[in-house]
Scaffold this motif. Sequence first.
Motif, PDB file in Angstrom:
ATOM      1  N   ASP A 297     -35.632 -20.282 -37.263  1.00 63.49           N
ATOM      2  CA  ASP A 297     -36.988 -19.737 -37.280  1.00 63.49           C
ATOM      3  C   ASP A 297     -37.390 -19.312 -38.688  1.00 63.49           C
ATOM      4  O   ASP A 297     -38.520 -19.557 -39.130  1.00 63.49           O
ATOM      5  CB  ASP A 297     -37.084 -18.537 -36.335  1.00 63.49           C
ATOM      6  CG  ASP A 297     -37.056 -18.949 -34.870  1.00 63.49           C
ATOM      7  OD1 ASP A 297     -37.183 -20.151 -34.583  1.00 63.49           O
ATOM      8  OD2 ASP A 297     -36.907 -18.053 -34.013  1.00 63.49           O
ATOM      9  N   ASP A 298     -36.467 -18.684 -39.416  1.00 67.19           N
ATOM     10  CA  ASP A 298     -36.791 -18.252 -40.775  1.00 67.19           C
ATOM     11  C   ASP A 298     -36.998 -19.446 -41.692  1.00 67.19           C
ATOM     12  O   ASP A 298     -37.910 -19.453 -42.523  1.00 67.19           O
ATOM     13  CB  ASP A 298     -35.677 -17.354 -41.310  1.00 67.19           C
ATOM     14  CG  ASP A 298     -36.026 -16.752 -42.658  1.00 67.19           C
ATOM     15  OD1 ASP A 298     -37.109 -16.151 -42.774  1.00 67.19           O
ATOM     16  OD2 ASP A 298     -35.216 -16.887 -43.604  1.00 67.19           O
ATOM     17  N   LEU A 299     -36.147 -20.460 -41.544  1.00 62.03           N
ATOM     18  CA  LEU A 299     -36.311 -21.674 -42.337  1.00 62.03           C
ATOM     19  C   LEU A 299     -37.691 -22.287 -42.108  1.00 62.03           C
ATOM     20  O   LEU A 299     -38.417 -22.621 -43.061  1.00 62.03           O
ATOM     21  CB  LEU A 299     -35.216 -22.681 -41.979  1.00 62.03           C
ATOM     22  CG  LEU A 299     -35.401 -24.103 -42.521  1.00 62.03           C
ATOM     23  CD1 LEU A 299     -35.360 -24.123 -44.043  1.00 62.03           C
ATOM     24  CD2 LEU A 299     -34.336 -25.037 -41.936  1.00 62.03           C
ATOM     25  N   LEU A 300     -38.079 -22.444 -40.835  1.00 57.32           N
ATOM     26  CA  LEU A 300     -39.336 -23.114 -40.522  1.00 57.32           C
ATOM     27  C   LEU A 300     -40.554 -22.245 -40.826  1.00 57.32           C
ATOM     28  O   LEU A 300     -41.533 -22.708 -41.413  1.00 57.32           O
ATOM     29  CB  LEU A 300     -39.357 -23.526 -39.048  1.00 57.32           C
ATOM     30  CG  LEU A 300     -38.294 -24.542 -38.609  1.00 57.32           C
ATOM     31  CD1 LEU A 300     -38.440 -24.853 -37.132  1.00 57.32           C
ATOM     32  CD2 LEU A 300     -38.373 -25.824 -39.426  1.00 57.32           C
ATOM     33  N   GLN A 301     -40.491 -20.976 -40.441  1.00 54.70           N
ATOM     34  CA  GLN A 301     -41.665 -20.112 -40.549  1.00 54.70           C
ATOM     35  C   GLN A 301     -41.913 -19.605 -41.963  1.00 54.70           C
ATOM     36  O   GLN A 301     -43.060 -19.399 -42.362  1.00 54.70           O
ATOM     37  CB  GLN A 301     -41.535 -18.937 -39.586  1.00 54.70           C
ATOM     38  CG  GLN A 301     -41.537 -19.345 -38.126  1.00 54.70           C
ATOM     39  CD  GLN A 301     -41.162 -18.202 -37.189  1.00 54.70           C
ATOM     40  OE1 GLN A 301     -40.988 -17.062 -37.623  1.00 54.70           O
ATOM     41  NE2 GLN A 301     -41.028 -18.501 -35.917  1.00 54.70           N
ATOM     42  N   ARG A 302     -40.845 -19.381 -42.698  1.00 56.59           N
ATOM     43  CA  ARG A 302     -41.012 -18.817 -44.038  1.00 56.59           C
ATOM     44  C   ARG A 302     -40.902 -19.862 -45.123  1.00 56.59           C
ATOM     45  O   ARG A 302     -41.792 -20.008 -45.960  1.00 56.59           O
ATOM     46  CB  ARG A 302     -39.988 -17.693 -44.268  1.00 56.59           C
ATOM     47  CG  ARG A 302     -40.168 -16.940 -45.587  1.00 56.59           C
ATOM     48  CD  ARG A 302     -39.210 -15.749 -45.655  1.00 56.59           C
ATOM     49  NE  ARG A 302     -37.816 -16.183 -45.544  1.00 56.59           N
ATOM     50  CZ  ARG A 302     -37.080 -16.578 -46.580  1.00 56.59           C
ATOM     51  NH1 ARG A 302     -37.591 -16.613 -47.798  1.00 56.59           N
ATOM     52  NH2 ARG A 302     -35.825 -16.952 -46.414  1.00 56.59           N
ATOM     53  N   ARG A 303     -39.808 -20.651 -45.112  1.00 55.51           N
ATOM     54  CA  ARG A 303     -39.592 -21.589 -46.205  1.00 55.51           C
ATOM     55  C   ARG A 303     -40.416 -22.856 -46.053  1.00 55.51           C
ATOM     56  O   ARG A 303     -41.107 -23.271 -46.980  1.00 55.51           O
ATOM     57  CB  ARG A 303     -38.104 -21.912 -46.311  1.00 55.51           C
ATOM     58  CG  ARG A 303     -37.224 -20.728 -46.727  1.00 55.51           C
ATOM     59  CD  ARG A 303     -37.546 -20.253 -48.149  1.00 55.51           C
ATOM     60  NE  ARG A 303     -37.553 -21.335 -49.085  1.00 55.51           N
ATOM     61  CZ  ARG A 303     -36.470 -21.909 -49.610  1.00 55.51           C
ATOM     62  NH1 ARG A 303     -35.263 -21.443 -49.293  1.00 55.51           N
ATOM     63  NH2 ARG A 303     -36.574 -22.893 -50.453  1.00 55.51           N
ATOM     64  N   VAL A 304     -40.341 -23.510 -44.901  1.00 61.86           N
ATOM     65  CA  VAL A 304     -41.071 -24.771 -44.722  1.00 61.86           C
ATOM     66  C   VAL A 304     -42.574 -24.512 -44.692  1.00 61.86           C
ATOM     67  O   VAL A 304     -43.353 -25.234 -45.330  1.00 61.86           O
ATOM     68  CB  VAL A 304     -40.617 -25.495 -43.437  1.00 61.86           C
ATOM     69  CG1 VAL A 304     -41.458 -26.739 -43.201  1.00 61.86           C
ATOM     70  CG2 VAL A 304     -39.134 -25.871 -43.550  1.00 61.86           C
ATOM     71  N   ALA A 305     -43.003 -23.494 -43.974  1.00 64.16           N
ATOM     72  CA  ALA A 305     -44.431 -23.187 -43.897  1.00 64.16           C
ATOM     73  C   ALA A 305     -44.990 -22.816 -45.253  1.00 64.16           C
ATOM     74  O   ALA A 305     -46.108 -23.214 -45.609  1.00 64.16           O
ATOM     75  CB  ALA A 305     -44.681 -22.057 -42.897  1.00 64.16           C
ATOM     76  N   ALA A 306     -44.231 -22.066 -46.047  1.00 69.71           N
ATOM     77  CA  ALA A 306     -44.703 -21.687 -47.390  1.00 69.71           C
ATOM     78  C   ALA A 306     -44.863 -22.909 -48.278  1.00 69.71           C
ATOM     79  O   ALA A 306     -45.820 -23.018 -49.048  1.00 69.71           O
ATOM     80  CB  ALA A 306     -43.731 -20.691 -48.011  1.00 69.71           C
ATOM     81  N   GLY A 307     -43.907 -23.847 -48.157  1.00 73.41           N
ATOM     82  CA  GLY A 307     -44.026 -25.074 -48.936  1.00 73.41           C
ATOM     83  C   GLY A 307     -45.230 -25.898 -48.553  1.00 73.41           C
ATOM     84  O   GLY A 307     -45.930 -26.448 -49.416  1.00 73.41           O
ATOM     85  N   ALA A 308     -45.509 -25.963 -47.266  1.00 76.93           N
ATOM     86  CA  ALA A 308     -46.680 -26.707 -46.778  1.00 76.93           C
ATOM     87  C   ALA A 308     -47.965 -26.057 -47.283  1.00 76.93           C
ATOM     88  O   ALA A 308     -48.927 -26.743 -47.677  1.00 76.93           O
ATOM     89  CB  ALA A 308     -46.661 -26.784 -45.262  1.00 76.93           C
TER      90      ALA A 308
END
Length: 313
Positions: A297-308
């Motif tokens: 969840d942290d990978l997707l919500q924070r890191r991946v979403a921030a990159g997008a």
Amino acid sequence: MSGNGLRVAIFADETGWHTRRLQAALRARGALGRCVDLADCRIDTTAAWHGLVIPGFGRELPDAALVRGIAGGSFEQVTKRLGVLHALRALGVPVYNDARAIERSVDKSATSLLLHAAGLPTPPTWAIESPVEAQRLVMRESAAGHALVLKPLFGSQGKGLQLVGLVDGEHRPLPALDAGYGRLAYLQRRVPALAEPGFDWRVLVVGGRAVAAMRRVSTHWVHNVAQGARCLPAALEPALARLAEDAAAALELDYAGVDIIPAPGAAPLQVLEVNGVAAWQGLQRVTPFDIAQALVDDLLQRRVAAGAARRRA
């Protein structure tokens, strides 16, 4: 953020319980997790525009990467494996934890230095190449009534730890540093146990927040689970959580296993080590908190979403 068909590389030198948990957590978010050994990745500037070959991803790059393990090897091999992680980050792929953070945490001397520079309580620590100077240090510490823990600089799971200095009332000299220590003395003043059996805490920090903790209890002075310590539930007291979070922040880790020991004196909690490729099977046994899901969840919500979001800006 849901996975929306994202393809995530789970970098691991072996598959098993941890990788299955991560794959299940990714599936629950609509993403696909593919296990890849960094030893099988290669640099090939003729293969694709980005110059990397990640098995299972063809000519494309993964949408994100989660580092579960990096196999040992020669200096050159490990440098290449970390180089792949560095390249992915430079190419815009979120890497969790990235190579810079892993380098800081896997090198115990760098960890100790960064913790000290951040003003966090940690035992006095030395990293010395000269055997003569290292032996002099051990003698001075012994004369002052202290035992020291000799550790391999890149070791894990409590392997290779030895006590030197004043041990059980007798002076124990530094052993030869050729086998297992790379001709380097990494020494940390031993924190005496405040109770019997002794224990320390392993605190898991995810996305800057302490999320779970356990006590590792052992009659042996080494408290690693791999060395036979028992895992017991532990409450995340505010001081314990705050220290673990500050330690993870000092090393700029996305997630971390922080080892904290109770200590006498003015600093009742001290950070021993910070693990940037932390195992959590023992911790999961004593907490209902779904650790793999929290990582994903942290990978997707924070890191991946921030990159997008940055790409849209």
